[in-house]
Write a protein that holds these residues in place. Structure first.
Motif, short mmCIF file in Angstrom:
data_model
loop_
_atom_site.label_atom_id
_atom_site.label_comp_id
_atom_site.label_asym_id
_atom_site.label_seq_id
_atom_site.Cartn_x
_atom_site.Cartn_y
_atom_site.Cartn_z
N ASP A 51 66.76 39.19 18.40
CA ASP A 51 68.08 38.40 18.21
C ASP A 51 68.63 37.70 19.32
O ASP A 51 69.47 36.97 19.30
CB ASP A 51 68.86 39.04 17.28
N ALA A 52 68.41 38.36 20.60
CA ALA A 52 69.00 37.57 21.94
C ALA A 52 68.69 36.18 21.71
O ALA A 52 69.28 35.37 22.10
CB ALA A 52 68.61 38.28 22.95
N VAL A 53 67.26 35.98 21.55
CA VAL A 53 66.80 34.54 21.74
C VAL A 53 67.26 33.88 20.72
O VAL A 53 67.67 32.26 20.84
CB VAL A 53 65.17 34.35 21.56
N LYS A 54 67.79 34.22 19.47
CA LYS A 54 68.54 33.41 18.38
C LYS A 54 69.99 32.82 18.70
O LYS A 54 70.31 31.76 18.57
CB LYS A 54 68.77 34.12 17.37
N ILE A 55 70.69 33.87 19.91
CA ILE A 55 71.80 33.03 20.34
C ILE A 55 71.62 32.24 21.19
O ILE A 55 72.44 31.14 21.37
CB ILE A 55 72.50 34.50 21.15
N ALA A 104 62.08 36.36 30.67
CA ALA A 104 61.97 34.86 30.93
C ALA A 104 62.60 34.16 29.76
O ALA A 104 63.12 33.21 30.25
CB ALA A 104 60.54 34.35 31.30
N ALA A 105 62.34 34.51 28.61
CA ALA A 105 62.85 33.63 27.50
C ALA A 105 64.19 33.80 27.50
O ALA A 105 64.80 32.65 26.97
CB ALA A 105 62.27 34.20 26.23
N ILE A 106 64.82 34.67 28.02
CA ILE A 106 66.33 34.72 27.93
C ILE A 106 67.02 34.27 29.25
O ILE A 106 68.18 34.42 29.59
CB ILE A 106 66.97 36.03 27.66
N LYS A 107 66.08 33.39 29.86
CA LYS A 107 66.47 32.84 31.26
C LYS A 107 66.73 33.67 32.31
O LYS A 107 67.76 33.26 33.03
CB LYS A 107 67.38 31.81 30.76
N MET A 108 66.15 34.88 32.42
CA MET A 108 66.67 35.77 33.68
C MET A 108 65.87 35.21 34.98
O MET A 108 64.87 34.60 34.68
CB MET A 108 66.36 37.16 33.46
N PRO A 109 66.41 35.39 36.04
CA PRO A 109 65.66 34.84 37.22
C PRO A 109 64.47 35.91 37.12
O PRO A 109 64.46 36.86 36.79
CB PRO A 109 66.73 35.31 38.57
N ALA A 110 63.28 35.06 37.81
CA ALA A 110 62.04 35.53 37.69
C ALA A 110 61.92 36.77 38.65
O ALA A 110 60.97 37.56 38.51
CB ALA A 110 61.08 34.58 37.93
N ASN A 111 62.53 36.65 39.79
CA ASN A 111 62.55 37.78 40.81
C ASN A 111 63.67 37.75 41.80
O ASN A 111 64.52 36.95 41.75
CB ASN A 111 61.23 37.71 41.54
#
Lengths: 396, 396
Positions: free
Chosen positions: B231-235, B344-351
């Motif tokens: 559901d996070a990605v639905k937001i 990555a899908a919820i746009k957190m920084p990669a590293n």
């Protein structure tokens, strides 16, 4: 998701030897003279009674005893308890036993503060009992299944036709419950497995409602169902398997704590319990067994009568039984089949006939089940539909 | 399974418009003059402030306001709140905001009844704060993530080096929390997703402990993790998706209500939070983001350093991500990979590098993270091990 209120008033002390907190915790809740209630006396054989007395004595708590509460507890036991409590000036109720003893004690807790006959304690059209106060109650659970240790409801049997009626109010949540899995080691196999069937049914009755995207509730529910399916059979193999007994006991409590898996969902009428209670009334049949006997037939009826809800049954099959079938109808039927296998594995009778039900009684049972209105939520169940389900369950 | 006590003191009023219960419920808990605390003022823009004032006025509740509580709330805000509460004779605290406001208010609730400086409120070797009383507290949540609305803990920042310290005591559980998913509609995407990462981390920190067959707890936990992942990605797709916002909000609360998924399990040291707090201290980085950055590296380190616990990571992969791989090592690695995809899908920084961390700081951060002792439970983490994890997370 619908609005809801989440409230868990009961504290659970879970694990080996937790009875050590009994005396001090009763005192915390203002208890000084305890009505100690229990059932047929098995707690005197397995040592639990002695352990309770030791703790009460150590805390200098006076007590009055109410023994002999029967399975499918009757209003007469409740009346006896109310009288004992009042005559002796008790201020706390301690229920030691399974669901029957706990349920009787909830009704007693309601009755001692109620100005009227105990038969007026049952829920009215508001869905709650008409009470404004109740005596504080604690429980020591000796059999896992009903979830009564963590909820606000009780089922009491009334009259010559053994009608089951409900007492329910937030004031009746136990203040605390002591849950020691070792106390269930000596529960006979048949009753242990009936308890597991009861837990599973509580979970299913909360699961099978209109889909309102209450995913946290449903996903947690699926998780608990999986544990019941996995661990009940371990108890069959080894009745003293602590972890299995612990998991089943905690599943019992989680299934009904604050009706947490029903929050935000439309309230069901608990159709399986509605039908099952009539079987218990007529044949004095163990509660959990009636549920196991009826559930597969109820599922198949609902899938057929309300095909728009098929996806819920398919989801159940996939998420609880890990069925990989992509076709919803096939997946749902495979789920029912797996459930039937589970009931067989835990040695539930295969059908109503094997359980001793008479075919000529089915119409009477169906009539009684809908006496207070139709059952069901996904598919409405009038007398005809209940009779169809009973007939299907008769041959299994 | 270990013994445990299950206690959920906070009542949650969940859903649209639940603020209507605010005034009367505060009165139920004895409140008459309220310390109303909030953050940077966004609640004045989105209408929540006005709705709160309307309800307080309707119930004739007096109020004093404490505004400007910052993310990663500081002890100075706590001291200001304690002073305001005392000087004005308040008797109730209402926190309106996200985890930072709620945490500051918990420390204020502890401090107003505490005879000593606020800096003495932190947990001692008993694991709890040295308090014996606290002001009653309620919360209105405007951002889902920290779970502070349903637990007894708070994290407060102290000193010039921004050290994060913990206040924790059962007296600090909110009396009630109002959870209206619509209040989170306007939370910016970045903070909504950081909140989801925080929830997931709370669930994982309770999941990844020594396996003690606490299956009900772990299975319920897996269920909530699945919902967060779904559901996070639905937001992201629709910030006003009510059901998704509701499920994420309820997941936040369930993740920490009574630490219910940790009951009966060995207490972990919350290693991801321990390391993450040091990143927040040094870079004022959003809490949930630090956890997303560290978790995959921590998992891979633990799988490698404590291979005896590999089955737990394989179970996580299979039960949460439905990975069908039979080989434990491969399944576990696939689980980590899927988690990386989720972040990555919820746009957190990669590293850590992309998040602005300087490579030359890593050793300092590692040293601070273990200042109060080693972290970790499945694999013990001293400074060297933390540095390895940070280095792995630096390049991602």
């Amino acid at each position: 998701m619908d609005n809801f209120i989440y409230s868990i008033p009961t504290t659970a002390y879970f694990g080996k030897g937790q009875i050590k907190v009994l005396g001090e915790t009763i005192k915390t809740y203002g208890g000084s003279k305890v009505l100690l209630a229990y059932g047929g006396g098995s707690i005197k054989k397995n040592g639990i009674y002695d352990a309770v007395i030791e703790q009460l004595d150590k805390a200098d708590l006076a007590r009055v005893e109410l023994s002999g509460i029967q399975p499918n507890p009757r209003i007469e036991s409740v009346e006896e308890g109310i009288d004992l409590f009042r005559r002796n000036g008790c201020d706390f109720i301690l229920a030691v036993g399974g669901g029957s003893t706990l349920d009787a004690c909830k009704a007693i807790a309601a009755g001692v503060e109620f100005d009227g006959p105990a038969t007026d304690l049952f829920v009215n059209e508001s869905g709650l009992s008409p009470i404004y106060d109740a005596a504080p109650l604690a429980t020591i659970l000796t059999m896992a299944g009903t979830g009564s240790e963590m909820d606000m409801g009780a089922v009491i049997t009334v009259g010559e036709d053994h009608k089951k009626k409900v007492v329910m109010h937030p004031l009746l949540n136990p203040r605390f419950s002591i849950l020691d899995p070792e106390y269930t080691f000596s529960v006979p196999e048949y009753h242990s497995m009936a308890g597991a069937a009861d837990i599973l049914c509580h979970l299913m009755e909360q699961y099978f409602t209109n889909d309102v995207a209450a995913k946290v509730q449903d996903r947690m529910n699926e998780g608990v169902m999986k544990v019941v399916l996995e661990d009940a059979v371990k108890i069959l193999a080894n009745p003293q398997d602590y972890d299995a007994r612990a998991n089943i006991m905690w599943a019992s409590s989680m299934a009904l704590a604050g009706f947490q898996f029903l929050l935000g969902k439309p309230s069901p009428t608990f159709p399986l319990h509605g039908m099952g209670h009539e079987l218990s009334s007529m044949y004095d049949m163990t509660h959990g067994v009636t549920l196991a006997l009826l559930t597969p037939a109820w599922m198949r009826h609902t899938i057929s009568a309300a095909p728009e809800h098929l996806p819920i049954f398919a989801r159940f099959a996939r998420n609880v039984f890990d069925i990989r079938e992509e076709d919803d109808a096939k997946a749902a039927e495979q789920g029912v089949a797996r459930l039937v296998e589970f009931y067989a594995a835990i040695k539930m009778p295969a059908n109503l006939r094997d359980a001793g039900v008479r075919e000529e009684d089915l119409a009477v049972i169906a009539g009684k089940a809908v006496e207070n209105g139709k059952l069901g939520i996904l598919a409405s169940l009038g007398k005809d539909e209940v009779l169809q389900i009973l007939r299907a369950a008769f041959t299994g």
